[in-house]
Motif scaffolding. Structure first.
Motif, PDB file in Angstrom:
ATOM      1  N   ALA A 187     -17.736 -10.539  13.887  1.00 52.62           N
ATOM      2  CA  ALA A 187     -17.183  -9.175  13.914  1.00 52.62           C
ATOM      3  C   ALA A 187     -15.655  -9.218  13.854  1.00 52.62           C
ATOM      4  O   ALA A 187     -15.029  -8.439  13.130  1.00 52.62           O
ATOM      5  CB  ALA A 187     -17.643  -8.445  15.181  1.00 52.62           C
ATOM      6  N   GLN A 188     -15.052 -10.147  14.597  1.00 46.03           N
ATOM      7  CA  GLN A 188     -13.590 -10.297  14.564  1.00 46.03           C
ATOM      8  C   GLN A 188     -13.121 -10.688  13.172  1.00 46.03           C
ATOM      9  O   GLN A 188     -12.114 -10.180  12.676  1.00 46.03           O
ATOM     10  CB  GLN A 188     -13.129 -11.354  15.577  1.00 46.03           C
ATOM     11  N   SER A 189     -13.863 -11.585  12.552  1.00 46.81           N
ATOM     12  CA  SER A 189     -13.504 -12.039  11.211  1.00 46.81           C
ATOM     13  C   SER A 189     -13.533 -10.880  10.225  1.00 46.81           C
ATOM     14  O   SER A 189     -12.624 -10.711   9.405  1.00 46.81           O
ATOM     15  CB  SER A 189     -14.473 -13.144  10.768  1.00 46.81           C
ATOM     16  N   LYS A 190     -14.567 -10.046  10.323  1.00 42.52           N
ATOM     17  CA  LYS A 190     -14.665  -8.876   9.440  1.00 42.52           C
ATOM     18  C   LYS A 190     -13.535  -7.894   9.712  1.00 42.52           C
ATOM     19  O   LYS A 190     -12.974  -7.320   8.783  1.00 42.52           O
ATOM     20  CB  LYS A 190     -16.037  -8.200   9.616  1.00 42.52           C
TER      21      LYS A 190
ATOM     22  N   ILE B  54     -10.569  -8.615  10.935  1.00 37.65           N
ATOM     23  CA  ILE B  54      -9.330  -9.219  10.428  1.00 37.65           C
ATOM     24  C   ILE B  54      -9.267  -9.081   8.912  1.00 37.65           C
ATOM     25  O   ILE B  54      -8.216  -8.740   8.349  1.00 37.65           O
ATOM     26  CB  ILE B  54      -9.237 -10.702  10.864  1.00 37.65           C
ATOM     27  N   GLU B  55     -10.384  -9.320   8.259  1.00 36.01           N
ATOM     28  CA  GLU B  55     -10.433  -9.189   6.794  1.00 36.01           C
ATOM     29  C   GLU B  55     -10.117  -7.752   6.377  1.00 36.01           C
ATOM     30  O   GLU B  55      -9.350  -7.518   5.438  1.00 36.01           O
ATOM     31  CB  GLU B  55     -11.817  -9.601   6.286  1.00 36.01           C
ATOM     32  N   SER B  56     -10.682  -6.803   7.102  1.00 33.63           N
ATOM     33  CA  SER B  56     -10.417  -5.390   6.814  1.00 33.63           C
ATOM     34  C   SER B  56      -8.945  -5.059   7.039  1.00 33.63           C
ATOM     35  O   SER B  56      -8.319  -4.363   6.235  1.00 33.63           O
ATOM     36  CB  SER B  56     -11.300  -4.513   7.709  1.00 33.63           C
ATOM     37  N   ASP B  57      -8.381  -5.579   8.147  1.00 36.51           N
ATOM     38  CA  ASP B  57      -6.955  -5.362   8.423  1.00 36.51           C
ATOM     39  C   ASP B  57      -6.084  -5.963   7.325  1.00 36.51           C
ATOM     40  O   ASP B  57      -5.090  -5.359   6.908  1.00 36.51           O
ATOM     41  CB  ASP B  57      -6.567  -5.973   9.779  1.00 36.51           C
ATOM     42  N   GLN B  58      -6.459  -7.151   6.860  1.00 34.39           N
ATOM     43  CA  GLN B  58      -5.687  -7.794   5.794  1.00 34.39           C
ATOM     44  C   GLN B  58      -5.728  -6.954   4.517  1.00 34.39           C
ATOM     45  O   GLN B  58      -4.709  -6.786   3.851  1.00 34.39           O
ATOM     46  CB  GLN B  58      -6.223  -9.202   5.506  1.00 34.39           C
ATOM     47  N   GLN B  59      -6.894  -6.420   4.200  1.00 40.00           N
ATOM     48  CA  GLN B  59      -7.007  -5.577   3.008  1.00 40.00           C
ATOM     49  C   GLN B  59      -6.161  -4.321   3.164  1.00 40.00           C
ATOM     50  O   GLN B  59      -5.486  -3.895   2.221  1.00 40.00           O
ATOM     51  CB  GLN B  59      -8.476  -5.217   2.748  1.00 40.00           C
ATOM     52  N   SER B  60      -6.182  -3.741   4.363  1.00 40.78           N
ATOM     53  CA  SER B  60      -5.370  -2.545   4.616  1.00 40.78           C
ATOM     54  C   SER B  60      -3.884  -2.862   4.482  1.00 40.78           C
ATOM     55  O   SER B  60      -3.119  -2.085   3.902  1.00 40.78           O
ATOM     56  CB  SER B  60      -5.646  -1.993   6.020  1.00 40.78           C
ATOM     57  N   LEU B  61      -3.486  -4.015   5.020  1.00 42.57           N
ATOM     58  CA  LEU B  61      -2.080  -4.418   4.922  1.00 42.57           C
ATOM     59  C   LEU B  61      -1.671  -4.664   3.469  1.00 42.57           C
ATOM     60  O   LEU B  61      -0.575  -4.271   3.051  1.00 42.57           O
ATOM     61  CB  LEU B  61      -1.826  -5.685   5.752  1.00 42.57           C
ATOM     62  N   GLN B  62      -2.555  -5.297   2.712  1.00 45.00           N
ATOM     63  CA  GLN B  62      -2.252  -5.533   1.294  1.00 45.00           C
ATOM     64  C   GLN B  62      -2.098  -4.207   0.554  1.00 45.00           C
ATOM     65  O   GLN B  62      -1.202  -4.043  -0.267  1.00 45.00           O
ATOM     66  CB  GLN B  62      -3.345  -6.386   0.643  1.00 45.00           C
ATOM     67  N   GLN B  63      -2.978  -3.257   0.863  1.00 46.57           N
ATOM     68  CA  GLN B  63      -2.891  -1.944   0.225  1.00 46.57           C
ATOM     69  C   GLN B  63      -1.602  -1.246   0.628  1.00 46.57           C
ATOM     70  O   GLN B  63      -0.935  -0.625  -0.205  1.00 46.57           O
ATOM     71  CB  GLN B  63      -4.108  -1.084   0.600  1.00 46.57           C
ATOM     72  N   ALA B  64      -1.237  -1.368   1.900  1.00 49.29           N
ATOM     73  CA  ALA B  64       0.008  -0.757   2.381  1.00 49.29           C
ATOM     74  C   ALA B  64       1.210  -1.396   1.685  1.00 49.29           C
ATOM     75  O   ALA B  64       2.157  -0.702   1.304  1.00 49.29           O
ATOM     76  CB  ALA B  64       0.124  -0.913   3.896  1.00 49.29           C
ATOM     77  N   GLN B  65       1.171  -2.724   1.502  1.00 50.12           N
ATOM     78  CA  GLN B  65       2.264  -3.412   0.806  1.00 50.12           C
ATOM     79  C   GLN B  65       2.377  -2.932  -0.635  1.00 50.12           C
ATOM     80  O   GLN B  65       3.489  -2.705  -1.134  1.00 50.12           O
ATOM     81  CB  GLN B  65       2.044  -4.928   0.830  1.00 50.12           C
ATOM     82  N   LYS B  66       1.236  -2.757  -1.289  1.00 54.08           N
ATOM     83  CA  LYS B  66       1.257  -2.253  -2.665  1.00 54.08           C
ATOM     84  C   LYS B  66       1.846  -0.846  -2.710  1.00 54.08           C
ATOM     85  O   LYS B  66       2.649  -0.531  -3.580  1.00 54.08           O
ATOM     86  CB  LYS B  66      -0.159  -2.251  -3.262  1.00 54.08           C
TER      87      LYS B  66
END
Length: 107
Positions: free
Chosen positions: A46-49, A51-63
């Motif tokens: 669950a933590q891994s998922k 974190i993965e979701s947070d990373q995707q959100s951060l990447q989208q925010a960076q874009k």
């Protein structure tokens, strides 16, 4: 059977009972460990998922931020260009006004 043999048999039976009890306790402990391991794996998954979701959100925010920066720079360039054009028109109008005043003075 002699007294000694009877005592030995009783001792062996007691030891067997103790071993069976220990085996039962070990099985219970193993089950508890298995349950804990399963829960830990589920929590880590669950933590891994997350974190993965947070990373995707951060990447989208960076874009999005990169796009906004690009748009901001384009706006800056456009504003500078418009400012130059307005200043040019103001200079033209000032020259025209000065010329008009000069002509009016002659008349």
């Amino acid at each position: 059977m002699t007294e000694l043999e009877t005592q030995l048999l009783r001792i062996i039976e007691e030891q067997q009972q103790q071993l069976l009890q220990q085996q039962s306790q070990l099985q219970k402990q193993q089950q508890a460990l298995d349950t804990m391991q399963t829960k830990i794996i589920q929590a880590l998954s669950a933590q891994s998922k997350a974190i993965e979701s947070d990373q995707q959100s951060l990447q989208q925010a960076q874009k999005s931020l990169a796009t906004m920066q690009k748009q901001f720079h384009e706006l800056e360039r456009s504003t500078a260009s418009y400012t130059e054009q307005i200043n040019g028109k103001v200079r033209e109008m000032s020259l025209i006004t000065a010329n008009n005043e000069e002509i009016l003075e002659r008349i």
